[in-house]
Design an enzyme around this catalytic site. Structure first.
Site, PDB file in Angstrom:
ATOM      1  N   GLU A  62     -11.449  -2.497  -0.489  1.00  0.00           N
ATOM      2  CA  GLU A  62     -12.231  -3.522  -0.569  1.00  0.00           C
ATOM      3  C   GLU A  62     -13.615  -3.438  -1.151  1.00  0.00           C
ATOM      4  O   GLU A  62     -14.069  -2.213  -1.542  1.00  0.00           O
ATOM      5  CB  GLU A  62     -12.641  -4.179   0.963  1.00  0.00           C
ATOM      6  CG  GLU A  62     -11.117  -4.618   1.360  1.00  0.00           C
ATOM      7  CD  GLU A  62     -11.222  -5.168   2.830  1.00  0.00           C
ATOM      8  OE1 GLU A  62     -12.291  -5.020   3.553  1.00  0.00           O
ATOM      9  OE2 GLU A  62     -10.192  -5.839   3.481  1.00  0.00           O
ATOM     10  N   GLU A  73      -0.409  -3.535  -2.207  1.00  0.00           N
ATOM     11  CA  GLU A  73       0.824  -3.693  -2.974  1.00  0.00           C
ATOM     12  C   GLU A  73       0.528  -3.465  -4.203  1.00  0.00           C
ATOM     13  O   GLU A  73       1.114  -2.823  -5.269  1.00  0.00           O
ATOM     14  CB  GLU A  73       1.443  -5.032  -2.926  1.00  0.00           C
ATOM     15  CG  GLU A  73       2.003  -5.440  -1.432  1.00  0.00           C
ATOM     16  CD  GLU A  73       0.672  -6.107  -0.660  1.00  0.00           C
ATOM     17  OE1 GLU A  73      -0.253  -5.514  -0.572  1.00  0.00           O
ATOM     18  OE2 GLU A  73       1.392  -6.916   0.318  1.00  0.00           O
ATOM     19  N   CYS A 110       0.401 -11.292  -0.009  1.00  0.00           N
ATOM     20  CA  CYS A 110      -0.422 -12.500  -0.517  1.00  0.00           C
ATOM     21  C   CYS A 110       0.401 -13.062  -1.633  1.00  0.00           C
ATOM     22  O   CYS A 110       1.082 -12.433  -2.364  1.00  0.00           O
ATOM     23  CB  CYS A 110      -1.752 -12.332  -0.511  1.00  0.00           C
ATOM     24  SG  CYS A 110      -2.227 -11.310  -2.117  1.00  0.00           S
ATOM     25  N   CYS A 113       0.022 -11.130  -5.031  1.00  0.00           N
ATOM     26  CA  CYS A 113       0.858  -9.975  -4.923  1.00  0.00           C
ATOM     27  C   CYS A 113       2.258 -10.209  -5.180  1.00  0.00           C
ATOM     28  O   CYS A 113       2.890  -9.548  -5.612  1.00  0.00           O
ATOM     29  CB  CYS A 113       0.766  -9.222  -3.661  1.00  0.00           C
ATOM     30  SG  CYS A 113      -1.055  -8.094  -3.403  1.00  0.00           S
TER      31      CYS A 113
HETATM   32  N1  THU Z   1      -4.215  -7.393   1.962  1.00  0.00           N
HETATM   33  C1  THU Z   1      -3.346  -6.710   1.400  1.00  0.00           C
HETATM   34  O1  THU Z   1      -3.754  -5.563   1.012  1.00  0.00           O
HETATM   35  N2  THU Z   1      -2.048  -7.072   1.099  1.00  0.00           N
HETATM   36  C2  THU Z   1      -1.529  -8.223   1.316  1.00  0.00           C
HETATM   37  O2  THU Z   1      -0.624  -8.586   0.971  1.00  0.00           O
HETATM   38  C3  THU Z   1      -2.706  -9.336   2.113  1.00  0.00           C
HETATM   39  C4  THU Z   1      -4.011  -8.636   2.122  1.00  0.00           C
HETATM   40  C5  THU Z   1      -5.434  -6.945   2.065  1.00  0.00           C
HETATM   41  C6  THU Z   1      -6.508  -7.509   1.048  1.00  0.00           C
HETATM   42  C7  THU Z   1      -7.910  -7.526   2.111  1.00  0.00           C
HETATM   43  O3  THU Z   1      -8.408  -6.104   1.984  1.00  0.00           O
HETATM   44  C8  THU Z   1      -7.387  -7.359   3.555  1.00  0.00           C
HETATM   45  O4  THU Z   1      -6.046  -7.287   3.520  1.00  0.00           O
HETATM   46  C9  THU Z   1      -7.483  -8.604   4.285  1.00  0.00           C
HETATM   47  O5  THU Z   1      -7.040  -9.792   3.671  1.00  0.00           O
END
Ligand code: THU
Length: 159
Positions: A62, A73, A110, A113
């Protein structure tokens, strides 16, 4: 009327996995701890299995400027393609460690991804299997990310 439907496997726990899938999921679970997620405290880990047997790991990273952050991912797949550009990708296991809420339900990739994995499949010319699970509980197995992204936009659309 056209219908889009797909098969997937839902297991009550990781006991029914093949040893290869179990190992990949264990790696994704293990790496979650190292995620850099000080803003959401939602740590995600991904483990990519290549045809040559290599496993490449990635976590979400982040940023204080929120949109700059990257999901686990895309982090893992970017690393895999950077290190092994010609190698086929066989599977990706995705897990997470949430500071609040439950830690026993699979989380799905998400939308961004899904688009990213879909393009990796096109590059690969082969589907990438998805193994999704939290630290415990149910495991979901999907044969391709494209089942999660029907009618996707692809390079073919660009002509
Ligand atoms: N996040 C992922 O790493 N992969 C996903 O497919 C969904 C969300 C992360 C992004 C962010 O750092 C945290 O999860 C909260 O959304």
């Amino acid at each position: 009327m056209a219908i889009f439907k797909f098969d997937y496997i839902e297991l009550d726990n990781d006991k029914g996995l093949t040893s290869s899938d179990y190992h990949l999921l264990s790696e994704a679970r293990r790496i979650t701890e190292g995620a850099y997620a000080p803003y959401s405290n939602f740590k995600v880990g991904a483990a990519v299995l290549l045809k040559n047997g290599e496993i490449v790991l990635g976590v979400n990273i982040e940023n204080a400027s929120y949109p700059v952050g990257i999901c686990a991912e895309r982090s893992a797949l970017s690393s895999a393609i950077s290190q092994f550009p010609e190698e086929e990708i066989e599977a990706i296991a995705i897990s997470y460690l949430a500071s609040k809420g439950e830690n026993d339900k699979p989380a799905f990739p998400c939308g961004m991804c899904r688009q990213f994995i879909s393009e990796c499949e096109d590059k690969n010319q082969k589907p990438i299997r998805l193994i999704l699970a939290a630290q415990n509980g149910k495991v979901i197995l999907l044969e391709t990310s494209k089942n999660l992204l029907p009618f996707s936009f692809t390079g073919a659309d660009l002509g």
